[in-house]
Design a protein around this motif. Structure first.
Motif, mmCIF file in Angstrom:
data_model
loop_
_atom_site.group_PDB
_atom_site.id
_atom_site.type_symbol
_atom_site.label_atom_id
_atom_site.label_comp_id
_atom_site.label_asym_id
_atom_site.label_seq_id
_atom_site.Cartn_x
_atom_site.Cartn_y
_atom_site.Cartn_z
ATOM 1 N N LEU A 144 0.381 -0.965 0.237
ATOM 2 C CA LEU A 144 0.186 -0.259 0.501
ATOM 3 C C LEU A 144 0.826 1.269 0.071
ATOM 4 C CD1 LEU A 144 -3.143 0.891 0.499
ATOM 5 C CD2 LEU A 144 -2.796 1.001 2.774
ATOM 6 N N ALA A 145 2.239 1.237 0.848
ATOM 7 C CA ALA A 145 2.482 2.457 0.894
ATOM 8 C C ALA A 145 3.291 2.566 -0.474
ATOM 9 C CB ALA A 145 3.671 1.839 2.076
ATOM 10 N N SER A 146 3.819 1.628 -1.077
ATOM 11 C CA SER A 146 4.275 1.955 -2.008
ATOM 12 C C SER A 146 3.894 2.211 -3.604
ATOM 13 C CB SER A 146 5.006 0.161 -2.778
ATOM 14 O OG SER A 146 4.117 -0.305 -3.228
ATOM 15 N N THR A 147 2.039 2.044 -3.555
ATOM 16 C CA THR A 147 1.455 2.534 -4.257
ATOM 17 C C THR A 147 1.651 4.200 -4.597
ATOM 18 O OG1 THR A 147 -0.415 2.013 -3.315
ATOM 19 C CG2 THR A 147 0.675 0.579 -5.174
ATOM 20 N N HIS A 148 1.381 4.228 -3.100
ATOM 21 C CA HIS A 148 1.549 5.943 -3.045
ATOM 22 C C HIS A 148 2.218 6.697 -2.982
ATOM 23 C CE1 HIS A 148 -2.790 4.626 -1.055
ATOM 24 N NE2 HIS A 148 -3.269 5.583 -1.404
ATOM 25 N N LEU A 149 2.915 6.109 -2.382
ATOM 26 C CA LEU A 149 4.642 6.860 -2.488
ATOM 27 C C LEU A 149 5.170 7.462 -3.346
ATOM 28 C CD1 LEU A 149 7.397 7.724 -0.674
ATOM 29 C CD2 LEU A 149 8.338 5.629 -1.511
ATOM 30 N N ALA A 249 12.860 9.835 6.520
ATOM 31 C CA ALA A 249 11.949 8.642 5.435
ATOM 32 C C ALA A 249 11.008 8.767 4.490
ATOM 33 C CB ALA A 249 10.690 7.870 7.344
ATOM 34 N N ASP A 250 11.278 7.901 3.658
ATOM 35 C CA ASP A 250 9.998 8.223 2.564
ATOM 36 C C ASP A 250 8.647 7.673 3.484
ATOM 37 O OD1 ASP A 250 11.732 9.450 0.708
ATOM 38 O OD2 ASP A 250 12.935 6.993 0.814
ATOM 39 N N VAL A 251 8.439 6.943 3.596
ATOM 40 C CA VAL A 251 7.415 5.797 4.261
ATOM 41 C C VAL A 251 7.591 5.777 5.562
ATOM 42 C CG1 VAL A 251 6.228 3.578 4.729
ATOM 43 C CG2 VAL A 251 7.594 4.307 2.384
ATOM 44 N N VAL A 281 3.164 8.030 5.625
ATOM 45 C CA VAL A 281 2.459 7.335 6.838
ATOM 46 C C VAL A 281 0.867 5.833 7.007
ATOM 47 C CG1 VAL A 281 1.945 6.894 9.257
ATOM 48 C CG2 VAL A 281 2.859 8.973 8.188
ATOM 49 N N VAL A 282 1.535 4.741 7.017
ATOM 50 C CA VAL A 282 1.099 3.580 6.582
ATOM 51 C C VAL A 282 0.471 3.252 8.684
ATOM 52 C CG1 VAL A 282 -0.455 1.875 6.436
ATOM 53 C CG2 VAL A 282 0.995 2.648 4.776
ATOM 54 N N ASP A 283 -0.588 3.671 8.846
ATOM 55 C CA ASP A 283 -0.994 3.332 10.131
ATOM 56 C C ASP A 283 -2.039 2.414 10.512
ATOM 57 O OD1 ASP A 283 -1.727 3.333 12.653
ATOM 58 O OD2 ASP A 283 -2.588 5.643 12.753
ATOM 59 N N LEU A 284 -1.401 1.076 11.214
ATOM 60 C CA LEU A 284 -2.140 -0.210 11.075
ATOM 61 C C LEU A 284 -2.674 -0.108 12.683
ATOM 62 C CD1 LEU A 284 0.841 -3.350 9.936
ATOM 63 C CD2 LEU A 284 -1.026 -1.727 8.906
ATOM 64 N N ALA A 285 -2.133 0.651 13.293
ATOM 65 C CA ALA A 285 -3.069 1.216 14.446
ATOM 66 C C ALA A 285 -4.933 2.236 14.925
ATOM 67 C CB ALA A 285 -2.195 1.414 15.752
ATOM 68 N N SER A 286 -4.702 2.191 13.176
ATOM 69 C CA SER A 286 -5.846 2.535 12.792
ATOM 70 C C SER A 286 -7.118 1.951 13.924
ATOM 71 C CB SER A 286 -6.371 3.200 11.340
ATOM 72 O OG SER A 286 -7.538 3.230 11.135
ATOM 73 N N PRO A 287 -8.002 0.594 13.752
ATOM 74 C CA PRO A 287 -8.764 0.390 14.195
ATOM 75 C C PRO A 287 -8.884 0.598 15.445
ATOM 76 C CG PRO A 287 -7.330 -1.447 12.920
ATOM 77 C CD PRO A 287 -5.872 -0.290 12.851
#
Length: 389
Positions: A144-149, A249-251, A281-287
């Protein structure tokens, strides 16, 4: 013994039991009943289940007939009220986050078994749904990060010049974090990792990432391997270190969770505002509220300085076929422990079964759930003798 599998709510694509484990469930003495259309979101048809030996029935019939009901998440209130008295209900229920629902189930004499509360011991690894689903989420977070970067992940040497590799910062080296490290490295990124547990340093380094140490972390041993709340002094030092690494950082991928608590804020707006334009930024703690101040669950937020902050609704569910297969195998392995001689045998002297038994015989046994309800003496009771159902 009837095991009934419910269809999840429409926003959940996964299913708790897949066709490939039906035969194994039958071998331990279960008749498997699947709610019509339960596997559609994971690309398993009703016909697939029939061929495997399961029967397809309505939700009403499943709730009426099942000795053990299985779903990934808690079902709706109307369905829960129809689970028969004395039945067992198995899934991944976040009991401390849903204490009132758990209380109602307990009042109805339903034994609630929540796999996300399982003891973090070697013997339980094959049943650990948090680990299996975190593996999926950590992998998908990197994609997901790679598609938005706005740039490449790997270093590239071309006739037009050399492209330097992307810099990835990962917060948390649990299962999701380790999978994110491995996936980022496969794509060619340079990876830095923060974790409050110094014991994970070797694992991080074995995957080719740099472990960034911050002194003074509270030890996690008392929490059975789960993350624990840190002191304010430590948080300040951690924040300073993260700010330094985030600026380059890029991601950033965050994975920090504390059982029964709102996710801690680690990536502040100040940190994001200093990141490079085009970063992610990909936030896996979002839920659970998110580790980033900008996170909005289920949305992609584009900040004023051009940073994409992703709070995905359900990363594990974005790869539903394999995520469901992994979850179903966890369920199967757990039921092999729970079911003896074709009957449910809840041995509360077993560490795995005891840790996952949230309610039993009309009592709530799970400490974090009791704390969320205001506390009770129920969690101080000695484990009961073996019970059969």
């Amino acid at each position: 013994m009837n095991i009934g599998v419910l269809k999840e709510a429409k926003e959940e694509t996964r299913v708790a039991v897949t066709p490939d484990v039906v035969d194994a469930l039958k071998k331990i003495g279960a008749s498997v009943i699947i709610e019509k259309g339960a596997g559609e979101g994971s690309y398993f048809s009703d016909e697939d289940y029939k061929k495997a030996g399961a029967s397809i029935q309505s939700r009403a019939d499943i709730l009426k007939k099942s000795d053990l009901v299985v779903s990934i998440h808690l079902a709706d209130g109307a369905s829960l009220s129809k689970i028969k008295k004395g039945a067992f209900y198995l899934g991944m229920f976040q009991p401390a986050v849903n204490p009132q629902v758990i209380k109602k189930l307990s009042s109805g004499k339903v034994t609630v078994l929540s796999l996300d509360a399982i003891a973090r011991i070697t013997r339980a690894q094959s049943m650990d749904v948090l680990s299996s689903q975190a593996t999926v989420a950590g992998y998908k977070a990197v994609l997901l990060a790679s598609t938005h970067l706005t740039r490449f992940f790997p270093m590239l040497t071309t006739a037009a010049g050399t492209i330097t590799p992307a810099s990835v910062l990962i917060i948390g080296a649990g299962v999701a974090g380790l999978q994110a490290i491995a996936s980022s490295r496969r794509l060619g990124a340079v990876v830095d990792v923060f974790d409050t547990r110094p014991e994970v340093k070797e694992q991080v380094q074995s995957l080719g990432a740099k472990f960034v140490e911050v002194e003074g972390a509270s030890h996690s041993a008392a929490a059975g391997g789960y993350a624990v709340e840190q002191t304010e002094e430590y948080k300040k030092r951690q924040q300073e270190a993260i700010e330094k690494f985030a600026a380059k950082a890029d991601v950033i991928i965050t994975t920090a969770l504390i059982p029964g608590r709102k996710a801690p804020i680690i990536i502040t707006k100040k940190i994001v505002d200093r990141m490079k334009a085009g970063s992610v930024v990909v936030d896996l703690a979002s839920p659970n509220g998110g580790n980033c101040e900008y996170t909005q669950h289920g949305k992609v937020v584009l900040t004023k300085n051009g940073v994409s902050v992703i709070g995905h609704q359900n990363l594990a569910g974005s790869l539903p076929s394999d995520a469901s297969k992994m979850f179903a195998k966890n369920v199967l392995n757990y039921l092999k422990l729970l079911v003896k001689e074709k009957k449910i045998n809840l041995d509360l002297s077993d560490e795995i079964l005891s840790s996952t038994t949230i309610t039993h015989d009309g009592e709530i046994r799970h400490k974090l759930t009791l704390d969320a309800l205001g506390g009770s003496k129920q969690d101080g009771k000695k484990p009961a003798a073996k019970k059969k159902a």
